[in-house]
Design an enzyme around this catalytic site. Structure first.
Site, PDB file in Angstrom:
ATOM      1  N   ASP A 164      56.367  20.381  39.534  1.00 64.32           N
ATOM      2  CA  ASP A 164      56.152  21.831  39.615  1.00 64.32           C
ATOM      3  C   ASP A 164      57.404  22.615  40.036  1.00 64.32           C
ATOM      4  OD1 ASP A 164      55.987  20.548  42.080  1.00 64.32           O
ATOM      5  OD2 ASP A 164      54.621  22.032  42.933  1.00 64.32           O
TER       6      ASP A 164
ATOM      7  N   GLU B  67      60.554  13.133  53.140  1.00 61.42           N
ATOM      8  CA  GLU B  67      62.016  13.137  52.885  1.00 61.42           C
ATOM      9  C   GLU B  67      62.749  12.478  54.054  1.00 61.42           C
ATOM     10  OE1 GLU B  67      60.086  15.850  53.014  1.00 61.42           O
ATOM     11  OE2 GLU B  67      60.306  17.017  51.152  1.00 61.42           O
TER      12      GLU B  67
HETATM   13  N1  UDP Z   1      51.053  14.998  43.538  1.00 69.38           N
HETATM   14  C1  UDP Z   1      50.388  13.813  43.304  1.00 69.38           C
HETATM   15  N2  UDP Z   1      49.114  13.632  43.791  1.00 69.38           N
HETATM   16  C2  UDP Z   1      48.472  14.603  44.510  1.00 69.38           C
HETATM   17  C3  UDP Z   1      49.137  15.816  44.750  1.00 69.38           C
HETATM   18  C4  UDP Z   1      50.429  15.970  44.261  1.00 69.38           C
HETATM   19  O1  UDP Z   1      50.936  12.929  42.645  1.00 69.38           O
HETATM   20  O2  UDP Z   1      47.308  14.392  44.900  1.00 69.38           O
HETATM   21  C5  UDP Z   1      52.424  15.192  43.018  1.00 69.38           C
HETATM   22  C6  UDP Z   1      52.675  16.534  42.338  1.00 69.38           C
HETATM   23  O3  UDP Z   1      52.480  16.416  40.948  1.00 69.38           O
HETATM   24  C7  UDP Z   1      54.123  16.851  42.702  1.00 69.38           C
HETATM   25  C8  UDP Z   1      54.313  16.145  44.037  1.00 69.38           C
HETATM   26  O4  UDP Z   1      53.303  15.150  44.134  1.00 69.38           O
HETATM   27  O5  UDP Z   1      55.021  16.319  41.749  1.00 69.38           O
HETATM   28  C9  UDP Z   1      54.200  17.106  45.227  1.00 69.38           C
HETATM   29  O6  UDP Z   1      52.933  17.714  45.222  1.00 69.38           O
HETATM   30  P1  UDP Z   1      52.714  19.285  45.436  1.00 69.38           P
HETATM   31  O7  UDP Z   1      53.573  20.046  44.493  1.00 69.38           O
HETATM   32  O8  UDP Z   1      51.246  19.551  45.384  1.00 69.38           O
HETATM   33  O9  UDP Z   1      53.213  19.463  46.923  1.00 69.38           O
HETATM   34  P2  UDP Z   1      54.066  20.658  47.563  1.00 69.38           P
HETATM   35  O10 UDP Z   1      55.261  20.837  46.691  1.00 69.38           O
HETATM   36  O11 UDP Z   1      53.172  21.844  47.538  1.00 69.38           O
HETATM   37  O12 UDP Z   1      54.383  20.145  48.907  1.00 69.38           O
HETATM   38 MN    MN Z   2      55.217  21.268  44.699  1.00 68.55          MN
END
Ligand code: UDP
Ligand code: MN
Length: 297
Positions: free
Chosen positions: A153, A236
């Site tokens: 995203d 991270e």
């Molecule tokens: N993701 C995943 N399983 C989940 C939720 C998220 O594989 O149940 C993946 C999502 O596609 C993205 C990454 O993990 O590539 C981080 O997730 P998200 O964008 O929801 O987290 P944020 O950026 O809001 O911390």
């Molecule tokens: Mn994200």
């Protein structure tokens, strides 16, 4: 004025001169072609180090839109392998269809989040199984180059890929749109890291965003136990700590010494699942075909 005899002599020597000139040029051209044909087929003098892009993804209404946007960004980058890893128990034909359409070299794997984290009421470690699966692939298949965790995203300026490609150990750069500070970045004074600017430090040694660092494959191989912890908010930091020994002075600063923003931690608005298609009303229309491209959970 020239006399008639002189004129003829002049014309004759001009003709001779031209004949010699044309003949010499022809001989040179033939010899040059021969020389070229004898040259071995030249290999490119320098092949860029490979890039491994690890992208966690999961099933939701926005999934194909995110993968399409990221995929066409990656299509601008040479010598790249896209490791798309889905948090799911079964492969998605729609994801495979989308990856094939885009045409970036890819591998597609599954890495479901363990149930103990999936069912928790607390914050989930999103994308961790996926990224660790990507690390396993690199350990088993890559010998050189650089890897990078690119969430599906986020938003990436393609110049960051050409910069991270030459990472010797770990490189870092600013990420826009993170926390109330608007940016997460190492703080640089006189060319050196003096700390980290991030709206949430949380006791982390490396308070950086997932989109803000890359690691060399060789460096990973030298650290056989490095992996990402299932610890929400500390993914991270935990991963970078597992790369010990890693000193702040080892970190290579990209994006013009961290003065530019080339990656953004964007978030797509959540979309509801599409309502089921009413086949009685629309069973003989294009909506039947469109319906097959809608991801529902
Ligand atoms: N993701 C995943 N399983 C989940 C939720 C998220 O594989 O149940 C993946 C999502 O596609 C993205 C990454 O993990 O590539 C981080 O997730 P998200 O964008 O929801 O987290 P944020 O950026 O809001 O911390
Ligand atoms: Mn994200």
């Amino acid at each position: 004025m020239f006399k008639k005899g002189e004129k003829m002599a002049l014309a004759k020597s001009l003709k001779m001169f031209l004949t010699i000139f044309v003949a010499t040029t022809c001989i040179y051209m033939v010899l040059y072609q021969y020389h070229l044909s004898r040259e071995p087929i030249t290999q490119p003098k320098y092949i860029k180090p490979p890039l491994y892009i690890i992208t966690p993804t999961y099933r939701r209404a926005e999934q194909l839109a995110e993968l399409t946007r990221l995929g066409y960004t990656l299509k601008h980058v040479v010598n790249l392998l896209w490791l798309v890893i889905e948090d799911a128990n079964q492969t998605s034909p729609l994801v495979i269809h989308t990856l094939n359409r885009i045409g970036v070299p890819y591998e597609y794997f599954l890495a479901p989040m363990p149930d103990e984290y999936k069912n928790t009421k607390k914050a989930k470690p999103r994308g961790v199984s996926n990224r660790n699966r990507g690390l396993d692939y690199i350990r088993a298949n890559a010998t050189s180059g650089v890897f990078y965790f690119a969430d599906d995203d986020n938003t990436y300026d393609i110049s960051i890929f050409e910069q991270m490609r030459y990472t010797q150990k770990v490189s870092m750069w600013p990420v826009g749109l993170v926390t109330k500070f608007g940016v997460s970045t190492p703080i640089i004074r006189n060319g050196k890291i003096t700390g980290f600017y991030d709206g949430w430090i949380g006791g982390r040694k490396f308070p950086v965003d997932m989109a803000g660092f890359a690691v060399s494959v060789k460096f990973l191989h030298e650290r056989p136990n490095a992996k990402m912890p299932f610890k929400a908010g500390y993914e991270e930091d935990g991963f970078l700590k597992s790369l010990a020994p890693l000193n702040l002075t080892d970190i290579e600063l990209l994006a013009s010494n961290c003065t530019e923003i080339l990656t953004w931690h964007t978030q797509t608005k959540k979309n509801a699942n599409a309502s089921p298609l009413n086949l009685t009303l629309h069973g003989d229309t294009n909506l039947v075909s469109l319906n097959t491209f809608l991801v529902r959970t």
